[in-house]
Design a protein around this motif. Structure first.
Motif, mmCIF file in Angstrom:
data_model
loop_
_atom_site.group_PDB
_atom_site.id
_atom_site.type_symbol
_atom_site.label_atom_id
_atom_site.label_comp_id
_atom_site.label_asym_id
_atom_site.label_seq_id
_atom_site.Cartn_x
_atom_site.Cartn_y
_atom_site.Cartn_z
ATOM 1 N N ALA A 287 0.828 -1.211 0.000
ATOM 2 C CA ALA A 287 0.000 0.000 0.000
ATOM 3 C C ALA A 287 0.859 1.257 0.000
ATOM 4 C CB ALA A 287 -0.923 -0.007 1.223
ATOM 5 N N ALA A 288 2.036 1.184 0.649
ATOM 6 C CA ALA A 288 2.929 2.350 0.721
ATOM 7 C C ALA A 288 3.514 2.710 -0.647
ATOM 8 C CB ALA A 288 4.050 2.067 1.717
ATOM 9 N N ARG A 289 3.465 1.791 -1.611
ATOM 10 C CA ARG A 289 3.997 2.058 -2.949
ATOM 11 C C ARG A 289 2.981 2.796 -3.826
ATOM 12 N NH1 ARG A 289 8.561 -0.512 -4.131
ATOM 13 N NH2 ARG A 289 8.196 -0.227 -6.359
ATOM 14 N N VAL A 290 1.760 2.883 -3.375
ATOM 15 C CA VAL A 290 0.705 3.486 -4.196
ATOM 16 C C VAL A 290 0.859 4.993 -4.302
ATOM 17 C CG1 VAL A 290 -1.782 3.925 -4.324
ATOM 18 C CG2 VAL A 290 -0.957 1.621 -3.801
ATOM 19 N N GLU A 291 1.085 5.675 -3.177
ATOM 20 C CA GLU A 291 1.119 7.145 -3.182
ATOM 21 C C GLU A 291 2.255 7.716 -4.034
ATOM 22 O OE1 GLU A 291 -0.460 10.687 -2.776
ATOM 23 O OE2 GLU A 291 -1.366 8.827 -2.100
ATOM 24 N N PRO A 292 3.470 7.131 -3.994
ATOM 25 C CA PRO A 292 4.516 7.631 -4.896
ATOM 26 C C PRO A 292 4.107 7.525 -6.376
ATOM 27 C CG PRO A 292 5.478 6.235 -3.219
ATOM 28 C CD PRO A 292 3.996 6.098 -3.079
ATOM 29 N N LEU A 293 3.477 6.409 -6.737
ATOM 30 C CA LEU A 293 3.044 6.233 -8.132
ATOM 31 C C LEU A 293 1.913 7.207 -8.456
ATOM 32 C CD1 LEU A 293 3.125 4.834 -10.835
ATOM 33 C CD2 LEU A 293 1.848 2.913 -9.859
ATOM 34 N N GLU A 294 1.043 7.487 -7.475
ATOM 35 C CA GLU A 294 -0.061 8.433 -7.708
ATOM 36 C C GLU A 294 0.498 9.828 -8.016
ATOM 37 O OE1 GLU A 294 -3.208 11.207 -7.308
ATOM 38 O OE2 GLU A 294 -1.512 11.139 -5.932
ATOM 39 N N GLU A 295 1.575 10.196 -7.321
ATOM 40 C CA GLU A 295 2.190 11.508 -7.570
ATOM 41 C C GLU A 295 2.753 11.584 -8.982
ATOM 42 O OE1 GLU A 295 5.714 14.007 -5.419
ATOM 43 O OE2 GLU A 295 4.003 13.406 -4.211
ATOM 44 N N VAL A 296 3.361 10.497 -9.432
ATOM 45 C CA VAL A 296 3.896 10.442 -10.806
ATOM 46 C C VAL A 296 2.757 10.523 -11.830
ATOM 47 C CG1 VAL A 296 5.103 8.951 -12.464
ATOM 48 C CG2 VAL A 296 5.969 9.173 -10.128
ATOM 49 N N ILE A 297 1.637 9.846 -11.535
ATOM 50 C CA ILE A 297 0.480 9.874 -12.444
ATOM 51 C C ILE A 297 -0.091 11.286 -12.540
ATOM 52 C CG2 ILE A 297 -1.928 9.105 -12.686
ATOM 53 C CD1 ILE A 297 -0.977 6.347 -11.686
ATOM 54 N N ASP A 298 -0.093 12.033 -11.439
ATOM 55 C CA ASP A 298 -0.536 13.431 -11.479
ATOM 56 C C ASP A 298 0.338 14.241 -12.432
ATOM 57 O OD1 ASP A 298 -2.590 13.011 -9.717
ATOM 58 O OD2 ASP A 298 -1.536 13.795 -7.963
ATOM 59 N N ASP A 299 1.665 13.994 -12.362
ATOM 60 C CA ASP A 299 2.597 14.698 -13.261
ATOM 61 C C ASP A 299 2.357 14.300 -14.717
ATOM 62 O OD1 ASP A 299 3.701 15.841 -11.027
ATOM 63 O OD2 ASP A 299 5.409 14.466 -10.916
ATOM 64 N N ILE A 300 2.124 12.986 -14.950
ATOM 65 C CA ILE A 300 1.858 12.514 -16.312
ATOM 66 C C ILE A 300 0.613 13.198 -16.865
ATOM 67 C CG2 ILE A 300 1.130 10.515 -17.685
ATOM 68 C CD1 ILE A 300 2.847 8.758 -15.845
ATOM 69 N N ASN A 301 -0.421 13.307 -16.050
ATOM 70 C CA ASN A 301 -1.666 13.950 -16.474
ATOM 71 C C ASN A 301 -1.419 15.402 -16.882
ATOM 72 O OD1 ASN A 301 -4.536 14.217 -16.776
ATOM 73 N ND2 ASN A 301 -4.584 15.274 -14.801
ATOM 74 N N THR A 302 -0.607 16.113 -16.080
ATOM 75 C CA THR A 302 -0.294 17.521 -16.379
ATOM 76 C C THR A 302 0.466 17.650 -17.692
ATOM 77 O OG1 THR A 302 -0.176 17.988 -13.998
ATOM 78 C CG2 THR A 302 0.849 19.586 -15.487
ATOM 79 N N VAL A 303 1.456 16.772 -17.890
ATOM 80 C CA VAL A 303 2.281 16.828 -19.110
ATOM 81 C C VAL A 303 1.462 16.457 -20.348
ATOM 82 C CG1 VAL A 303 4.285 15.829 -20.285
ATOM 83 C CG2 VAL A 303 4.411 16.376 -17.849
ATOM 84 N N VAL A 304 0.613 15.425 -20.244
ATOM 85 C CA VAL A 304 -0.215 15.005 -21.379
ATOM 86 C C VAL A 304 -1.117 16.159 -21.833
ATOM 87 C CG1 VAL A 304 -2.168 13.529 -22.044
ATOM 88 C CG2 VAL A 304 -0.183 12.532 -20.926
ATOM 89 N N LYS A 305 -1.726 16.869 -20.884
ATOM 90 C CA LYS A 305 -2.597 18.001 -21.234
ATOM 91 C C LYS A 305 -1.803 19.141 -21.854
ATOM 92 C CE LYS A 305 -6.341 17.171 -17.937
ATOM 93 N NZ LYS A 305 -7.059 17.673 -16.734
ATOM 94 N N ALA A 306 -0.591 19.418 -21.299
ATOM 95 C CA ALA A 306 0.258 20.491 -21.834
ATOM 96 C C ALA A 306 0.714 20.162 -23.258
ATOM 97 C CB ALA A 306 1.466 20.708 -20.926
ATOM 98 N N ASN A 307 1.092 18.911 -23.494
ATOM 99 C CA ASN A 307 1.526 18.496 -24.838
ATOM 100 C C ASN A 307 0.381 18.608 -25.833
ATOM 101 O OD1 ASN A 307 4.063 17.970 -23.869
ATOM 102 N ND2 ASN A 307 3.817 15.737 -23.816
ATOM 103 N N HIS A 308 -0.828 18.286 -25.376
ATOM 104 C CA HIS A 308 -1.982 18.386 -26.279
ATOM 105 C C HIS A 308 -2.211 19.844 -26.691
ATOM 106 C CE1 HIS A 308 -5.936 18.270 -28.008
ATOM 107 N NE2 HIS A 308 -6.360 19.125 -27.083
ATOM 108 N N ILE A 309 -2.076 20.759 -25.735
ATOM 109 C CA ILE A 309 -2.269 22.184 -26.053
ATOM 110 C C ILE A 309 -1.241 22.640 -27.093
ATOM 111 C CG2 ILE A 309 -2.113 24.537 -25.100
ATOM 112 C CD1 ILE A 309 -3.289 23.337 -22.481
ATOM 113 N N ARG A 310 0.003 22.167 -26.960
ATOM 114 C CA ARG A 310 1.038 22.530 -27.940
ATOM 115 C C ARG A 310 0.688 21.994 -29.322
ATOM 116 N NH1 ARG A 310 4.723 22.348 -23.523
ATOM 117 N NH2 ARG A 310 4.980 20.098 -23.638
ATOM 118 N N ARG A 311 0.201 20.734 -29.365
ATOM 119 C CA ARG A 311 -0.188 20.159 -30.664
ATOM 120 C C ARG A 311 -1.383 20.899 -31.255
ATOM 121 N NH1 ARG A 311 1.269 15.299 -27.988
ATOM 122 N NH2 ARG A 311 -0.878 14.955 -27.286
#
Length: 591
Positions: free
Chosen positions: A492-516
Motif C-alpha cells: 500500500a505504501a507504494r501506491v502514493e509515490p506512483l499516484e504523484e507520478v500519475i498526477d505529473d503525467i496527467n499535467t504533461v499530457v494536457k500540456a503536450n496536447h495544447i502545444r499540438r
C-alpha cells in the motif's frame, strides 16, 4: 411451593438462560470467527466432519448456533449438503458437554479438593476474576475471557437457584403426579420436544431437567423419554432459519430433523422392546444430574455411530421431501449468486460476518478492476460485446455497494471486537472508491464509443503518451487492490509515490496536447475527448490512493487520510522520494 418459591425458581431460570447466552456470545467473540472459518474449509471426510462439529459446538455451547451456521453455509454455496451431514451429527454430540458441566452441581463429598469441583465453590472465584478482567484489563481478549467467566458463573448460580427452589416440590403430590404422566414414552417425548422448541436450546432444557432432579421425584423412566424429545425440539431453530433460504439450505435443516427423529424412534423402539422382556431396574430409581448427562451423551453418540454410514440416505430423504422443480434451470446469473456470502444468518456470529463482508468486497474490487481494464481495451479498438460487458460490470458493482453497505450497517449494530470494527471501517471507506472506479470505466467506454462514431484517431505521439498513462494506472490499480486483499501495508505504501507520478503525467499530457493544438496537429474535438480520458485516468489513481491510505491508517489504528498524506509529503521521507523517482524513470513520457 409458595408464591415466593415460584419467583425464586423463575429468577433462577432467568439467570441460567442469561448465563448460557452470555457465555456463548463471549466464546464466539473470543474465537474471532476462527471456528466458523474452520467449518467453512471442512474436508469431505465424514468422521472429521463429526469431530469438528462436536468440537465447535462444545466450545460455543450451542448446537442450534452450529446448525444455523451450517444452514447459512449451504445457503451461500460455501458448503455442500453432503458435507453438512457430519457437522450436524457432531453438533448433537458437542451440545452434551453442557450437561456434563451442569452435572457438577450433584457432587457430594467431604474432601476439600472434591468440594472445589462444585460450581458453588469455584463459580464465585470465576466471577471475581471475570469482573477484574473486564474492569481493569485494556486487552480486548482478556475482556472477552472475563465475559465468558461471568457468563459461566451466572449460569451455575441460576442452576443452583433453580435446584434449591424446586426441592420442596418433592413433597407435592400434584407435581409427582404430573411427572408420573411423563413416564409414558410418547407423552414424555412430546413434552421434551415442546419445551426445547419454546426455549430453542436443548442444553437449556436438559439443564432444567437436571435441576428438577434435585427434588428426587424424577425417575429415569420419566427423564429418558423427555431427553429423547429434547433432541427433536432443538431442530426448530434450524427449521426457522431455513425459511426463505435456498432449497439445499432447507434440506440441511431437514437432515437435522430427520437425524434426530429417526435416531429417537429407533432408540425408543429397541429400548422399550427390550425393557418389556428384561425390565431395567434403573428406570424406577431417582434420576441424578450425572445420570441425565450420561443418557444425553450416550444417545447422541449411539445415534451418530448408527446413522453416519447412512448420511447419503438422509440427504436423499431431504431431497425427496424438497424436490427440484422440473422447469427450474441452474442458476447462471452472476448477479444472483454474487451476494450469497452476505447471509443474514451470519449476523448472529459477527466475527464471521465481517470476514464474509471482506471476501465480498474483494470480489467487488476485482469486478471494478475488470470493468476498468475492459474499458481501456475499448480505447484501442471498440467492440460492442466488450462495451456491453463494461455496462454489466458497472451495474453489478453498483449492486455490490448497495448490498454491502446495507449489510454492514446491520453488522455495525452488533457487538464487534476492536479488530472487526477496524475491518468494517476499512470496507465502508473502500466500497465507495471501488464503485467510482467502475464509473470511470463507464466514462472511458463512452469516450471510446464517441471516437468510433466520429471516426476519431489521436496522433502517434498522443497514442504513445496515453499508452504510458494506461500502464501506470493499471499498475496503481493492481497495487491498491492487491494491498487491500492481503492487507499488505508495504504494498500500500507504494501506491502514493506512483499516484504523484500519475498526477505529473496527467499535467504533461494536457500540456503536450495544447502545444499540438496550437500547431494545428489535432482538433479541439479530439482535445475534449483526450481531456475526458486523462481526467478519468487521474481520478482512478486518486481512488487507488484512498484505498491504500485506508489500509495503512486502519493498520495504525487511525483514520486521517489528509493528515497522513500531508505528513508524508511535508516531512520529505527519503524512501518516498526514492520511490517517486523510480516510478518517474519507469513511466517517462517521450520528449
Amino acid at each position: 411451593m409458595d408464591f415466593f418459591g415460584v419467583l425464586t425458581m423463575l429468577g433462577g431460570l432467568a439467570l441460567f438462560l442469561y448465563g448460557m447466552e452470555t457465555m456463548g456470545k463471549g466464546l464466539e467473540k473470543l474465537s474471532g470467527g476462527r471456528l466458523e472459518r474452520i467449518l467453512e474449509k471442512l474436508t469431505s471426510n465424514p468422521i472429521k466432519a463429526v469431530l469438528l462439529g462436536a468440537g465447535v459446538t462444545a466450545i460455543i455451547q450451542s448446537s442450534s448456533a452450529t446448525t444455523v451456521m451450517v444452514v447459512g453455509f449451504v445457503n451461500s454455496g460455501i458448503m455442500k449438503l453432503t458435507q453438512a451431514v457430519g457437522i450436524i451429527m457432531g453438533a448433537n454430540i458437542g451440545t452434551t458437554v453442557t450437561s456434563w458441566l451442569l452435572s457438577l452441581t450433584g457432587i457430594e463429598s467431604g474432601n476439600f479438593f472434591v468440594q472445589l469441583l462444585k460450581p458453588t465453590s469455584f463459580s464465585p472465584v470465576l466471577a471475581l476474576i471475570g469482573v477484574c478482567f473486564i474492569m481493569f484489563s485494556k486487552k480486548e481478549k482478556k475482556k472477552d475471557a472475563g465475559t465468558i467467566m461471568i457468563g459461566f458463573a451466572i449460569l451455575m448460580t441460576g442452576m443452583e437457584t433453580m435446584s434449591g427452589a424446586v426441592k420442596p416440590l418433592a413433597n407435592v403430590p400434584e407435581f409427582t403426579g404430573i411427572l408420573t404422566m411423563f413416564s409414558n414414552p410418547v407423552l414424555g417425548m412430546i413434552a421434551g420436544a415442546v419445551l426445547t422448541a419454546i426455549i430453542q436450546s436443548s442444553s437449556a432444557s436438559v439443564g432444567i431437567l437436571q435441576a428438577l432432579c434435585a427434588t428426587g421425584a424424577v425417575n429415569f423412566s420419566t427423564a429418558l423419554p423427555i431427553i429423547m424429545g429434547q433432541n427433536i425440539g432443538t431442530c426448530v431453530t434450524a427449521m426457522l432459519s431455513g425459511i426463505g433460504a435456498s432449497k439445499n439450505a432447507k434440506r440441511a435443516a431437514l437432515v437435522h430433523l430427520y437425524f434426530n427423529i429417526i435416531g429417537t424412534v429407533i432408540f425408543m423402539i429397541v429400548f422399550y422392546t427390550i425393557n418389556a422382556v428384561v425390565h431395567f431396574s434403573f428406570l424406577d430409581t431417582a434420576a441424578s444430574a450425572m445420570g441425565i448427562a450420561v443418557i444425553h451423551s450416550s444417545f447422541n453418540i449411539a445415534a451418530t455411530i448408527m446413522l453416519l454410514p447412512f448420511g447419503s440416505g438422509l440427504v436423499k430423504l431431504a431431497c425427496l421431501t424438497i424436490p427440484e422443480e422440473k422447469k427450474e434451470a441452474p442458476v447462471q446469473n452472476q448477479e444472483k449468486d454474487a451476494f450469497r456470502l452476505l447471509d443474514q444468518r451470519f449476523l448472529d456470529t459477527p466475527a464471521f460476518a465481517v470476514e464474509q463482508c471482506r471476501q465480498t468486497t474483494i470480489q467487488m474490487a476485482k469486478l471494478a478492476r475488470e470493468c476498468f481494464f475492459t474499458a481501456v481495451d475499448l480505447l484501442h479498438g471498440y467492440d460492442d460485446e466488450k462495451a456491453a460487458r463494461v455496462e454489466a460490470l458497472e451495474n453489478l458493482v453498483d449492486r455490490y455497494e448497495d448490498e454491502l453497505g446495507t449489510y454492514m450497517v446491520k453488522l455495525g449494530g452488533k457487538n464487534l471486537s476492536k479488530s472487526d470494527s477496524h475491518t468494517v471501517s476499512l470496507l465502508l471507506h473502500c466500497i465507495g472508491d471501488f464503485e467510482r472506479i467502475s464509473d470511470h470505466g463507464m466514462n472511458l467506454k463512452d469516450s471510446a464509443k464517441e471516437m468510433k462514431e466520429k471516426e476519431m484517431q489521436f496522433s502517434s505521439k498522443a497514442e504513445k503518451e496515453l499508452g504510458i498513462f494506461f500502464d501506470a494506472v493499471k499498475e496503481i490499480l493492481n497495487l491498491s487492490i492487491d494491498a487491500f486483499e492481503t492487507n499488505n501495508t508495504d504494498e500500500a505504501a507504494r501506491v502514493e509515490p506512483l499516484e504523484e507520478v500519475i498526477d505529473d503525467i496527467n499535467t504533461v499530457v494536457k500540456a503536450n496536447h495544447i502545444r499540438r493544438l496550437q500547431k494545428g496537429k489535432c482538433t479541439i474535438e479530439q482535445g475534449f475527448v483526450l481531456s475526458d480520458i486523462s481526467m478519468n485516468l487521474e481520478r482512478v489513481s486518486d481512488h487507488c490512493s484512498n484505498i491504500a491510505v485506508s489500509v495503512i491508517e486502519i493498520d495504525r489504528d487511525g483514520f486521517d487520510t489528509h493528515g497522513y498524506l500531508d505528513n508524508l509529503k511535508r516531512d520529505g521521507d527519503p524512501h518516498f522520494a526514492a520511490m517517486v523517482e523510480q516510478y518517474r524513470g519507469k513511466y517517462m513520457l517521450p520528449v
